[in-house]
Design an enzyme around this catalytic site. Structure first.
Site, PDB file in Angstrom:
ATOM      1  N   LYS A 226      27.489  21.035   6.180  1.00 29.13           N
ATOM      2  CA  LYS A 226      27.749  22.441   6.187  1.00 29.13           C
ATOM      3  C   LYS A 226      29.539  22.002   6.326  1.00 29.13           C
ATOM      4  O   LYS A 226      30.130  23.761   5.532  1.00 29.13           O
ATOM      5  CB  LYS A 226      27.315  23.025   7.579  1.00 29.13           C
ATOM      6  CG  LYS A 226      26.045  22.787   7.782  1.00 29.13           C
ATOM      7  CD  LYS A 226      26.080  23.854   6.168  1.00 29.13           C
ATOM      8  CE  LYS A 226      24.281  23.545   6.835  1.00 29.13           C
ATOM      9  NZ  LYS A 226      23.435  22.602   7.198  1.00 29.13           N
TER      10      LYS A 226
ATOM     11  N   TYR B 232       9.523  23.455  11.217  1.00 24.96           N
ATOM     12  CA  TYR B 232      11.184  23.886  11.309  1.00 24.96           C
ATOM     13  C   TYR B 232      11.463  23.643  12.830  1.00 24.96           C
ATOM     14  O   TYR B 232      11.116  23.987  13.621  1.00 24.96           O
ATOM     15  CB  TYR B 232      12.098  25.586  10.946  1.00 24.96           C
ATOM     16  CG  TYR B 232      13.030  25.230  10.803  1.00 24.96           C
ATOM     17  CD1 TYR B 232      14.139  24.821  10.159  1.00 24.96           C
ATOM     18  CD2 TYR B 232      13.878  25.326  11.978  1.00 24.96           C
ATOM     19  CE1 TYR B 232      15.659  24.587  10.137  1.00 24.96           C
ATOM     20  CE2 TYR B 232      14.938  25.049  13.093  1.00 24.96           C
ATOM     21  CZ  TYR B 232      15.846  24.721  11.418  1.00 24.96           C
ATOM     22  OH  TYR B 232      17.421  24.515  11.876  1.00 24.96           O
TER      23      TYR B 232
ATOM     24  N   TYR C  83      16.663  18.330  10.089  1.00 23.80           N
ATOM     25  CA  TYR C  83      16.730  18.070   8.485  1.00 23.80           C
ATOM     26  C   TYR C  83      16.492  16.105   7.718  1.00 23.80           C
ATOM     27  O   TYR C  83      15.938  15.768   7.864  1.00 23.80           O
ATOM     28  CB  TYR C  83      18.259  18.690   7.692  1.00 23.80           C
ATOM     29  CG  TYR C  83      18.318  19.858   8.889  1.00 23.80           C
ATOM     30  CD1 TYR C  83      17.561  20.906   7.594  1.00 23.80           C
ATOM     31  CD2 TYR C  83      19.069  19.793  10.589  1.00 23.80           C
ATOM     32  CE1 TYR C  83      17.505  21.970   8.145  1.00 23.80           C
ATOM     33  CE2 TYR C  83      18.615  21.346  10.032  1.00 23.80           C
ATOM     34  CZ  TYR C  83      18.546  22.289   8.790  1.00 23.80           C
ATOM     35  OH  TYR C  83      18.697  24.027   9.115  1.00 23.80           O
TER      36      TYR C  83
HETATM   37  C1  LIG Z   1      21.906  22.837   6.937  1.00 26.01           C
HETATM   38  C2  LIG Z   1      21.365  21.301   7.104  1.00 26.01           C
HETATM   39  C3  LIG Z   1      20.810  21.279   5.857  1.00 26.01           C
HETATM   40  C4  LIG Z   1      19.701  21.658   4.878  1.00 26.01           C
HETATM   41  O1  LIG Z   1      21.835  22.104   4.178  1.00 26.01           O
HETATM   42  P1  LIG Z   1      21.149  23.811   3.260  1.00 26.01           P
HETATM   43  O2  LIG Z   1      21.551  24.009   2.759  1.00 26.01           O
HETATM   44  O3  LIG Z   1      20.833  23.867   4.451  1.00 26.01           O
HETATM   45  O4  LIG Z   1      19.837  23.531   2.403  1.00 26.01           O
HETATM   46  C5  LIG Z   1      20.207  19.833   5.921  1.00 26.01           C
HETATM   47  N1  LIG Z   1      20.359  18.327   6.102  1.00 26.01           N
HETATM   48  C6  LIG Z   1      21.061  19.055   7.516  1.00 26.01           C
HETATM   49  C7  LIG Z   1      20.979  18.202   8.657  1.00 26.01           C
HETATM   50  C8  LIG Z   1      21.867  20.161   8.447  1.00 26.01           C
HETATM   51  O5  LIG Z   1      22.502  20.731   8.629  1.00 26.01           O
END
Ligand SMILES: *Cc1c(COP(=O)(O)O)cnc(C)c1O
Length: 364
Positions: A76, A290, A316
């Site tokens: 991010k 999720y 993720y």
């Molecule tokens: C937000 C996030 C993602 C996914 O990215 P997006 O742009 O939302 O698809 C992947 N890995 C981590 C650790 C994240 O925080």
């Protein structure tokens, strides 16, 4: 790592020259957008030789976007460099954003707001219903609060965009100037961060004479993959990009990524067409939903911690890694030599999921 030396090309190929000049053009196109510096770039690109040896497939690499530096790092940060600059350009003094309870996006936004001298309101959606005290107060939630953000909860399934709008209205009535960042920072502004990351990775690979065959990463709110799709298209790269889904089914995930990739390309204004077949998501590793741990995620996260000393996260990157490992084992990358996993960060969430890993206690 002798192998790393061997791949250094004697002299740049014609292809490398072409890539370099397209990367330069893309840099110029991106320079039109305001950007604040929040992270450490370029992030490292490193071989994972013990993992590669253990799996016996292509040589695996990791692009360390977990090392962006801001509040323990993550993907991010790249998006927020453009989003926070846009907030400032709009004269905002307060940021509003939303995410799941253990949102890495919320944590990096709280840190970015602190660094930019803005207030930050975070709305956390309870998507899992967990009452585990670590899940609801530790990990990213601890850091949100440490960075001084105001944190409030919303029930699972709430219309989070409407919730943010409503909060913005209330703040405006008090004379505050709020700026809303969508969940995951995923819009055409945030995705610019990953257009730039595609350029960064291509230049980095060219610099060490590495030909990347495939790039794999976890995909959620879609800004990361959309930016990469648009960026790789802009430099006419033939890297095979694959997102591993963490929430939506494949059709929905691919549609979301494609839609945002098209919008992002239009926002840059380079006239690059986005082919629909460049958007690929494998959503076979989501498991129960999720943020719900899977056996594959646990095994993959432990394996990387113990073969490479790397930390991934339960929501993720751990599920993305589960996908990567399975796809290597089942021959998806057969015929390819170099596969890069984009490490999108998230290790702060580990502390919100401490019990899921069932680790041994002290020995006597
Ligand atoms: C937000 C996030 C993602 C996914 O990215 P997006 O742009 O939302 O698809 C992947 N890995 C981590 C650790 C994240 O925080």
């Amino acid at each position: 790592m002798a192998q790393t030396d061997q791949i250094i090309a004697e002299k740049p190929s014609e292809q490398a020259d072409l890539t370099a000049s397209r990367c330069k053009e893309l840099s110029i196109a991106l320079a039109q957008f305001p950007r604040v510096s929040l992270g450490h770039f370029p992030t490292p690109l490193e071989p994972m030789d013990r993992l590669s040896a253990a799996l016996g497939g292509p040589r695996l690499w990791v692009k360390r976007d977990d090392c962006t530096g801001l509040s323990s790092g993550g993907n991010k940060t790249r998006k927020l460099e453009y989003l926070m600059a846009d907030a400032m350009a709009h004269g905002a003094d307060t940021i509003i954003t939303q995410g799941a309870t253990q949102s890495n996006h919320a944590r990096q936004t709280a840190a970015a707001a602190a660094k930019c001298g803005m207030a930050c309101h975070i709305l956390l959606e309870d998507r899992t219903g967990s009452n585990d005290p670590n899940y609801i107060m530790n990990g990213n939630v601890l850091l949100d609060r440490l960075h001084g953000a105001t944190v409030s909860k919303r029930p699972g399934g709430a219309d989070m965009n409407a919730e943010m709008e409503q909060l913005a209205e209330q703040l405006r009535a008090k004379g505050v100037k709020p700026y809303i960042i969508p969940g995951g920072g995923s819009n055409a502004i945030g995705a610019l961060g990953y257009v730039n990351a595609a350029r960064e990775l291509a230049e980095q690979a060219t610099g060490i004479g590495l030909k990347i065959d495939a790039l794999v990463h976890a995909t959620g709110s879609s800004g990361t993959q959309a930016g990469l799709v648009a960026g790789l298209a802009a430099i006419q790269s033939d890297i095979h990009l694959l997102g591993i889904g963490v929430r939506a089914p494949q059709e929905k995930q691919e549609a979301m990524v494609y839609d945002l990739a098209v919008k992002t390309a239009a926002h840059i204004g380079t006239g690059v067409e986005i082919a629909r077949d460049l958007v690929r998501a494998n959503c076979g590793y989501v498991g129960g939903g999720y943020g719900v741990p899977t056996d594959g995620m646990i095994a993959a996260t432990k394996m990387l911690a113990q073969t490479e000393g790397l930390l991934f996260d339960p929501v993720y990157s751990g599920k993305g890694l589960d996908g990567l490992i399975n796809l290597v084992k089942t021959g998806y990358f057969d015929g390819m030599e170099n596969v890069v996993f984009l490490h999108t960060g998230g290790s702060a969430a580990l502390f919100g999921y401490a019990d899921s890993f069932e680790l041994p206690g002290y020995t006597t």
